[in-house]
Scaffold this active site. Structure first.
Site, PDB file in Angstrom:
ATOM      1  N   LYS A 176      81.206  10.106  63.092  1.00  0.00           N
ATOM      2  CA  LYS A 176      82.308   9.315  63.659  1.00  0.00           C
ATOM      3  C   LYS A 176      83.645   9.855  63.140  1.00  0.00           C
ATOM      4  CE  LYS A 176      82.090   6.083  65.954  1.00  0.00           C
ATOM      5  NZ  LYS A 176      82.038   5.985  67.452  1.00  0.00           N
ATOM      6  N   THR A 221      85.060   3.421  63.607  1.00  0.00           N
ATOM      7  CA  THR A 221      84.485   2.451  62.678  1.00  0.00           C
ATOM      8  C   THR A 221      85.164   2.511  61.311  1.00  0.00           C
ATOM      9  OG1 THR A 221      82.479   1.986  61.399  1.00  0.00           O
ATOM     10  CG2 THR A 221      82.684   4.205  62.258  1.00  0.00           C
ATOM     11  N   ASP A 222      85.112   1.384  60.593  1.00  0.00           N
ATOM     12  CA  ASP A 222      85.647   1.369  59.222  1.00  0.00           C
ATOM     13  C   ASP A 222      84.817   2.247  58.290  1.00  0.00           C
ATOM     14  OD1 ASP A 222      83.374  -0.216  59.039  1.00  0.00           O
ATOM     15  OD2 ASP A 222      84.369  -1.934  58.101  1.00  0.00           O
ATOM     16  N   GLU A 223      83.612   2.627  58.736  1.00  0.00           N
ATOM     17  CA  GLU A 223      82.748   3.429  57.852  1.00  0.00           C
ATOM     18  C   GLU A 223      83.322   4.815  57.577  1.00  0.00           C
ATOM     19  OE1 GLU A 223      78.541   3.333  58.341  1.00  0.00           O
ATOM     20  OE2 GLU A 223      78.550   1.265  59.028  1.00  0.00           O
ATOM     21  N   TYR A 247      75.862   9.313  60.016  1.00  0.00           N
ATOM     22  CA  TYR A 247      76.518   8.533  61.083  1.00  0.00           C
ATOM     23  C   TYR A 247      78.028   8.500  60.871  1.00  0.00           C
ATOM     24  CZ  TYR A 247      78.605   4.400  63.228  1.00  0.00           C
ATOM     25  OH  TYR A 247      79.464   3.552  63.894  1.00  0.00           O
TER      26      TYR A 247
HETATM   27  P1  NAD Z   1      74.922   0.601  70.486  1.00  0.00           P
HETATM   28  O1  NAD Z   1      74.007   1.533  69.774  1.00  0.00           O
HETATM   29  O2  NAD Z   1      74.508  -0.818  70.690  1.00  0.00           O
HETATM   30  O3  NAD Z   1      75.259   1.187  71.936  1.00  0.00           O
HETATM   31  C1  NAD Z   1      75.514   2.541  72.159  1.00  0.00           C
HETATM   32  C2  NAD Z   1      75.427   2.802  73.664  1.00  0.00           C
HETATM   33  O4  NAD Z   1      75.773   4.177  73.899  1.00  0.00           O
HETATM   34  C3  NAD Z   1      74.032   2.588  74.261  1.00  0.00           C
HETATM   35  O5  NAD Z   1      74.104   1.872  75.464  1.00  0.00           O
HETATM   36  C4  NAD Z   1      73.521   4.001  74.521  1.00  0.00           C
HETATM   37  O6  NAD Z   1      72.606   4.098  75.605  1.00  0.00           O
HETATM   38  C5  NAD Z   1      74.830   4.737  74.795  1.00  0.00           C
HETATM   39  N1  NAD Z   1      74.726   6.183  74.525  1.00  0.00           N
HETATM   40  C6  NAD Z   1      74.235   6.780  73.416  1.00  0.00           C
HETATM   41  N2  NAD Z   1      74.289   8.111  73.549  1.00  0.00           N
HETATM   42  C7  NAD Z   1      74.857   8.361  74.762  1.00  0.00           C
HETATM   43  C8  NAD Z   1      75.203   9.550  75.461  1.00  0.00           C
HETATM   44  N3  NAD Z   1      74.963  10.760  74.944  1.00  0.00           N
HETATM   45  N4  NAD Z   1      75.787   9.438  76.668  1.00  0.00           N
HETATM   46  C9  NAD Z   1      76.035   8.226  77.219  1.00  0.00           C
HETATM   47  N5  NAD Z   1      75.711   7.069  76.615  1.00  0.00           N
HETATM   48  C10 NAD Z   1      75.142   7.138  75.388  1.00  0.00           C
HETATM   49  O7  NAD Z   1      76.297   0.688  69.708  1.00  0.00           O
HETATM   50  P2  NAD Z   1      77.403  -0.457  69.421  1.00  0.00           P
HETATM   51  O8  NAD Z   1      77.025  -1.193  68.203  1.00  0.00           O
HETATM   52  O9  NAD Z   1      77.675  -1.164  70.679  1.00  0.00           O
HETATM   53  O10 NAD Z   1      78.651   0.466  69.058  1.00  0.00           O
HETATM   54  C11 NAD Z   1      79.528   0.943  70.073  1.00  0.00           C
HETATM   55  C12 NAD Z   1      80.600   1.801  69.430  1.00  0.00           C
HETATM   56  O11 NAD Z   1      81.316   1.030  68.475  1.00  0.00           O
HETATM   57  C13 NAD Z   1      80.043   3.004  68.674  1.00  0.00           C
HETATM   58  O12 NAD Z   1      80.906   4.086  68.904  1.00  0.00           O
HETATM   59  C14 NAD Z   1      80.096   2.586  67.218  1.00  0.00           C
HETATM   60  O13 NAD Z   1      80.278   3.693  66.381  1.00  0.00           O
HETATM   61  C15 NAD Z   1      81.312   1.670  67.205  1.00  0.00           C
HETATM   62  N6  NAD Z   1      81.316   0.588  66.203  1.00  0.00           N
HETATM   63  C16 NAD Z   1      80.265  -0.274  66.105  1.00  0.00           C
HETATM   64  C17 NAD Z   1      80.344  -1.324  65.183  1.00  0.00           C
HETATM   65  C18 NAD Z   1      79.224  -2.331  65.058  1.00  0.00           C
HETATM   66  O14 NAD Z   1      79.292  -3.202  64.177  1.00  0.00           O
HETATM   67  N7  NAD Z   1      78.191  -2.301  65.888  1.00  0.00           N
HETATM   68  C19 NAD Z   1      81.475  -1.497  64.389  1.00  0.00           C
HETATM   69  C20 NAD Z   1      82.539  -0.573  64.522  1.00  0.00           C
HETATM   70  C21 NAD Z   1      82.449   0.453  65.447  1.00  0.00           C
HETATM   71  O1  TDX Z   2      66.902  -4.383  57.538  1.00  0.00           O
HETATM   72  C1  TDX Z   2      68.035  -4.299  57.037  1.00  0.00           C
HETATM   73  N1  TDX Z   2      68.240  -4.788  55.778  1.00  0.00           N
HETATM   74  C2  TDX Z   2      69.445  -4.713  55.136  1.00  0.00           C
HETATM   75  O2  TDX Z   2      69.576  -5.165  53.985  1.00  0.00           O
HETATM   76  C3  TDX Z   2      69.157  -3.727  57.737  1.00  0.00           C
HETATM   77  C4  TDX Z   2      69.001  -3.183  59.127  1.00  0.00           C
HETATM   78  C5  TDX Z   2      70.377  -3.673  57.085  1.00  0.00           C
HETATM   79  N2  TDX Z   2      70.513  -4.119  55.811  1.00  0.00           N
HETATM   80  C6  TDX Z   2      71.852  -4.035  55.157  1.00  0.00           C
HETATM   81  C7  TDX Z   2      72.490  -2.659  55.185  1.00  0.00           C
HETATM   82  C8  TDX Z   2      73.974  -2.978  55.252  1.00  0.00           C
HETATM   83  O3  TDX Z   2      74.471  -3.201  53.951  1.00  0.00           O
HETATM   84  O4  TDX Z   2      72.735  -4.870  55.903  1.00  0.00           O
HETATM   85  C9  TDX Z   2      74.039  -4.297  56.020  1.00  0.00           C
HETATM   86  C10 TDX Z   2      74.391  -4.122  57.485  1.00  0.00           C
HETATM   87  O5  TDX Z   2      73.531  -3.110  58.004  1.00  0.00           O
HETATM   88  P1  TDX Z   2      73.610  -2.646  59.530  1.00  0.00           P
HETATM   89  O6  TDX Z   2      73.443  -3.833  60.404  1.00  0.00           O
HETATM   90  O7  TDX Z   2      72.671  -1.491  59.698  1.00  0.00           O
HETATM   91  O8  TDX Z   2      75.136  -2.207  59.663  1.00  0.00           O
HETATM   92  P2  TDX Z   2      76.034  -1.132  58.863  1.00  0.00           P
HETATM   93  O9  TDX Z   2      75.207  -0.099  58.212  1.00  0.00           O
HETATM   94  O10 TDX Z   2      76.977  -1.913  58.000  1.00  0.00           O
HETATM   95  O11 TDX Z   2      76.811  -0.447  60.096  1.00  0.00           O
HETATM   96  C11 TDX Z   2      77.340  -1.266  61.169  1.00  0.00           C
HETATM   97  O12 TDX Z   2      78.719  -1.487  61.024  1.00  0.00           O
HETATM   98  C12 TDX Z   2      79.591  -0.406  61.238  1.00  0.00           C
HETATM   99  C13 TDX Z   2      77.050  -0.632  62.534  1.00  0.00           C
HETATM  100  O13 TDX Z   2      75.647  -0.402  62.679  1.00  0.00           O
HETATM  101  C14 TDX Z   2      77.835   0.638  62.715  1.00  0.00           C
HETATM  102  O14 TDX Z   2      77.611   1.188  64.010  1.00  0.00           O
HETATM  103  C15 TDX Z   2      79.306   0.321  62.537  1.00  0.00           C
HETATM  104  O15 TDX Z   2      80.063   1.494  62.602  1.00  0.00           O
END
Ligand code: NAD
Ligand code: TDX
Length: 343
Positions: free
Chosen positions: A157, A125-127, A153
């Site tokens: 990562k 992730t970019d985080e 988190y």
């Molecule tokens: P998500 O939380 O929707 O899904 C995570 C999945 O992993 C779930 O299905 C969960 O059951 C499974 N899981 C969790 N722990 C596990 C374990 N111990 N063994 C096997 N399975 C397990 O997450 P997402 O938003 O789909 O993110 C997927 C990946 O992408 C993550 O690694 C996250 O860090 C990365 N990522 C997410 C975003 C975003 O915007 N959502 C952006 C950049 C990177």
């Molecule tokens: O209820 C809310 N109100 C609010 O203002 C929630 C849930 C979020 N927020 C804000 C926090 C952040 O500035 O919105 C922005 C986005 O929040 P999230 O959806 O929780 O995402 P973020 O924290 O940016 O992280 C996401 O992007 C990078 C994913 O959850 C991560 O898994 C990924 O790595």
């Protein structure tokens, strides 16, 4: 060729499985998922009957079970999406983040070393780069930006990323890492900003915006992320990190106002609540490397992607209504019940 996709019952992993099976109908995909609160088997129901697909309920931290599955399936490629992914949950309880995100990654890579692999890909992730100031719009995250994390988190990562690079250097494991910005699209769990605001708007519930809502995120439609990963695992250079993002920076407040507008709901639903602890101000990816090396560019514009996403939530009520009727209710009460309204 067999591909392991961990975390495939989650948001991005699920989208990736649908995408990959369409693009590579001759490959076999095995999904490894623990089905935590964030995993939804119904996300995979469209592919459950596909003979090229297998689902295995498994914890990536369970070394014995993971080794057994590697022995049985001998995957050529592993794409690791499995993670605890929600920043707010990591602030409440960091431990499971360290277990799954770091130790789970280690177990998978140990299995890759033991049984052999063509490619191990870590979805990061970019985080991991921390945040950028709001008053420096000229600054972007490049692959050379130092790691400087803010939340448990992002630290977990980053820890995993460091371990992946160490396994490459020390054991010559053929790895790649992608670091993507915020994704949005179908199957996004409604604890995250965009789906939470859609679902709350539809129920005419308050829209809890943290602080002033001026934090900036760089949004990418999930299918564009899936395409980037597909390119990296097949054409990316081993040992390399690729940033993925589409130059689509938006303030949280503008996203929420747009969702209100699209759904015909009043902005008076927006409720400013206590800010997230350690809240990152701005994320912005420089995707020059993946563009130059692999020709990747995002295809979905935000105006179209957000409309498609809202339409998906309107047409798939049963998917998210099941989620929000269960354990999610306790989570919501815990996270938002005590969050003070700030204005
Ligand atoms: P998500 O939380 O929707 O899904 C995570 C999945 O992993 C779930 O299905 C969960 O059951 C499974 N899981 C969790 N722990 C596990 C374990 N111990 N063994 C096997 N399975 C397990 O997450 P997402 O938003 O789909 O993110 C997927 C990946 O992408 C993550 O690694 C996250 O860090 C990365 N990522 C997410 C975003 C975003 O915007 N959502 C952006 C950049 C990177
Ligand atoms: O209820 C809310 N109100 C609010 O203002 C929630 C849930 C979020 N927020 C804000 C926090 C952040 O500035 O919105 C922005 C986005 O929040 P999230 O959806 O929780 O995402 P973020 O924290 O940016 O992280 C996401 O992007 C990078 C994913 O959850 C991560 O898994 C990924 O790595």
């Amino acid at each position: 060729m067999t591909l392991f996709v961990t975390g495939g019952a989650g948001f991005i992993g699920g989208n990736f499985i649908h995408y990959y099976l369409k693009q590579h109908p001759d490959d076999r995909v095995v999904c490894l998922d623990k089905l935590t609160y964030a995993g939804n088997i119904s996300t995979l129901s469209p592919v459950m009957d596909n003979p090229k697909f297998r689902f295995v309920k498994i914890d990536i931290c369970d070394r014995k079970a993971i080794y057994k599955l590697f022995e049985e399936e001998t995957p050529a490629i592993v794409v690791n999406f499995a993670a605890e992914s929600h920043v707010d949950r990591s602030i409440e309880n960091p431990e499971i983040f360290l277990q799954t995100n770091i130790l789970g990654t280690q177990v998978l890579m140990d299995a890759c070393r033991k049984y052999g692999i063509q490619r191990y890909h870590q979805v990061s992730t970019d985080e991991v780069y921390g945040d950028l100031p709001l008053d420096r719009p000229d600054l972007f995250f490049t692959e050379e930006t130092p790691i400087q994390t803010s939340s448990p988190y992002s630290s977990s990562k980053a820890g995993a990323d460091l371990l992946v690079m160490a396994y490459h250097r020390t054991y010559d494991l053929p790895v790649t890492i992608s670091r993507c910005s915020n994704n949005y699209g179908p199957y996004h769990f409604p604890e995250k900003l965009i789906p939470l605001m859609i679902v709350n708007s539809l129920a005419d519930k308050p829209l809890p915006l943290y602080g002033e809502g001026l934090n900036v995120r760089d949004w990418l439609y999930v299918a564009d992320h899936c395409r980037a990963i597909d390119l990296i695992i097949h054409e990316g250079r081993v040992g390399e990190i690729y940033n993925v993002g589409g130059h689509n920076e938006m303030k949280n407040i503008d996203i929420v106002k747009l969702i209100c507008k699209e759904l015909g709901k009043p902005e008076s639903l927006i409720t400013h609540v206590t800010d997230r602890k350690g809240h990152d101000m701005r994320y912005a990816i420089d995707p020059t490397k993946i563009h130059n090396e692999l020709g990747w560019l995002p295809e979905t514009k935000f105006e179209d992607g957000i409309k498609k996403t809202i339409k998906w939530y309107l047409e798939h009520r049963e998917w998210w209504e099941t989620i929000i009727s269960g354990e999610y209710q306790n989570y919501y009460e815990k996270m938002y019940g005590n969050r003070e309204r700030v204005r």
